[in-house]
Design an enzyme around this catalytic site. Structure first.
Site, mmCIF file in Angstrom:
data_model
loop_
_atom_site.group_PDB
_atom_site.id
_atom_site.type_symbol
_atom_site.label_atom_id
_atom_site.label_comp_id
_atom_site.label_asym_id
_atom_site.label_seq_id
_atom_site.Cartn_x
_atom_site.Cartn_y
_atom_site.Cartn_z
ATOM 1 N N ASP A 1 -10.575 4.357 -0.992
ATOM 2 C CA ASP A 1 -11.166 3.327 -0.126
ATOM 3 C C ASP A 1 -12.691 3.240 -0.266
ATOM 4 O OD1 ASP A 1 -8.570 3.242 0.680
ATOM 5 O OD2 ASP A 1 -9.016 3.348 2.831
ATOM 6 N N ASP B 1 0.835 -1.209 0.000
ATOM 7 C CA ASP B 1 0.000 0.000 0.000
ATOM 8 C C ASP B 1 0.873 1.262 0.000
ATOM 9 O OD1 ASP B 1 -2.078 1.764 0.364
ATOM 10 O OD2 ASP B 1 -2.825 0.854 2.215
HETATM 11 C C1 GLA Z 1 -5.342 2.416 3.032
HETATM 12 C C2 GLA Z 1 -5.902 1.303 2.155
HETATM 13 C C3 GLA Z 1 -6.931 0.514 2.949
HETATM 14 C C4 GLA Z 1 -6.288 -0.056 4.201
HETATM 15 C C5 GLA Z 1 -5.654 1.056 5.035
HETATM 16 C C6 GLA Z 1 -4.827 0.509 6.196
HETATM 17 O O1 GLA Z 1 -6.309 3.367 3.345
HETATM 18 O O2 GLA Z 1 -6.477 1.837 0.997
HETATM 19 O O3 GLA Z 1 -7.467 -0.537 2.144
HETATM 20 O O4 GLA Z 1 -5.315 -1.000 3.826
HETATM 21 O O5 GLA Z 1 -4.803 1.858 4.234
HETATM 22 O O6 GLA Z 1 -4.187 1.487 6.910
#
Ligand code: GLA
Length: 383
Positions: A207, A149
């Site tokens: 998200d 990520d």
């Molecule tokens: C980001 C990702 C989420 C999750 C969070 C964890 O926002 O897009 O899917 O993994 O980080 O901190």
């Protein structure tokens, strides 16, 4: 080496790295990955005990038999690095290898999370400068899937390609097949270069959250990305919210139908130990899962739209067409698909996938009343 070769070799090398469509990494994810991830429901409240309970429930609920195999730990597992730089889990995860053995013992696979940055999105230890070490550690633990990520406010295309390639190479060096899930929210059109940096899947959006408005905006906006999906390489519109309680039954059915039509990874994001019968039924409907997992690996797309009414189509390996009649308004409405819109001539057999029921033979078109925010999902086969 002659002059021409000297000039072209770096270009060819560069192209091999960044332009050529790479084959599926280790033949992984030939159909969209299916499993569960901790983030949508548990966020930072995830620990060893909860992961074991979810793995147990994956099996006892029938989700495993329906194809869900990855048990993915998202952010907040990370502890400190020791003097030699090796990452250790924090106190919530006493022993990752034992946990992996437990999960594997159930015929499931274990996934983990990190970031190419110094810190993850939740502020835990990232992999920056420790990529090889981390990949080796994951392999020693028995990890099968890594969500990597970005977790930085910006990043140039080159920075992203370099960072993801570095982790891909590090994973490859371990010799263990590990699915690589890129998460950088769709920046710099990741679908165009995701395969070349070793990604088996890549997030195409920010998200998701457990609301119809957000889910619908993400899902319906995937139209146009269909040419970038293929076996081993999938667009990822984020994990499922089915069963988390923020949408009604018709809205979750839309979520699940749309994700299946998009050949999206089906990563459940709910508490598997507390599912209503309709959540289990929704997550395990074999005919809907078969749409997602079809070996042809074609992503569905919109074939017609009239305001809030959308008709989507996904071509299937057996020549049939899966059609979703989606109603994005708040009242019931009749929606029609014309067979000419989906390349079907004459008569066709229509089967309703949520009801698992043959509806009969239709000529030229098919219409159905579609509930508010709902869907009618059918498989249409020319006779
Ligand atoms: C980001 C990702 C989420 C999750 C969070 C964890 O926002 O897009 O899917 O993994 O980080 O901190």
């Amino acid at each position: 080496m002659n002059r021409k070769t000297r000039i072209f070799l770096p270009v060819i090398a560069c192209c091999l790295l960044f332009c050529a469509p790479a084959p599926a990494q280790n033949n992984l994810a030939l159909t969209p990955p299916m499993g569960w991830n901790s983030w949508n429901h548990f966020a930072e409240r995830i620990d060893d005990k909860t992961v074991r309970a979810q793995a147990d429930a994956l099996v006892s609920s029938g989700l495993k038999d329906a194809g869900y195999v990855y048990v993915n730990i998202d952010d907040t597992w990370e502890g400190q690095r020791d003097a030699s730089g090796i990452i250790h889990p924090n106190e919530k995860f006493p022993d990752m290898k034992t946990l992996a053995d437990y999960v594997h013992g159930k015929g499931l696979k274990l996934g983990i999370y990190s970031s190419p940055a110094a810190k993850t999105c939740a502020g835990y230890e990232g992999s920056l400068g420790h990529e090889e070490q981390d990949a080796q550690t994951y392999a020693q633990w028995g990890i099968d899937y890594l969500k990597y990520d970005w977790c930085q406010p910006t990043g140039s295309l080159e920075e992203m390609k370099t960072a993801y390639t570095k982790m891909h190479e590090a994973l490859k060096k371990t010799g263990r097949p590990i699915v690589l899930s890129l998460c950088e929210y769709g920046w710099h059109k990741v679908w165009e270069w995701g395969p070349a940096v070793g990604g088996n899947l890549w997030r195409t959006t920010g998200d998701i959250s457990d609301q119809y408005r957000v889910m619908a905006e993400i899902g319906f906006n995937q139209n146009g990305l269909e040419k970038f999906a293929s076996p081993g390489h999938w667009n990822d519109p984020d994990m499922l919210e089915v069963g988390n309680g923020g949408m009604n039954e018709d809205e979750y059915r839309t979520h699940m139908s749309l994700w299946a039509m998009l050949a999206a990874p089906l990563i459940a994001g709910n508490d598997l130990t507390k599912m209503t019968p309709y959540t289990v039924e929704m997550l395990t409907n074999r005919e809907v899962i078969a749409v997602d997992q079809d070996r042809l690996g074609k992503q569905g797309f919109r074939v017609a739209q009239e305001g809030p009414f959308e008709v989507w189509m996904k071509p299937m390996a057996d020549g049939s067409k899966v059609v979703g009649l989606f109603n994005r308004q708040r009242t019931i409405e009749s929606i029609t698909v014309d067979f000419s819109q989906i390349g079907i001539k004459g008569q066709a057999l229509v089967r309703e996938l949520w009801l698992k029921k043959d509806l009969g033979t239709y000529t030229s078109n098919f219409s159905a009343y579609v509930p508010a925010h709902g869907v009618v999902l059918v498989r249409i086969k020319e006779r």
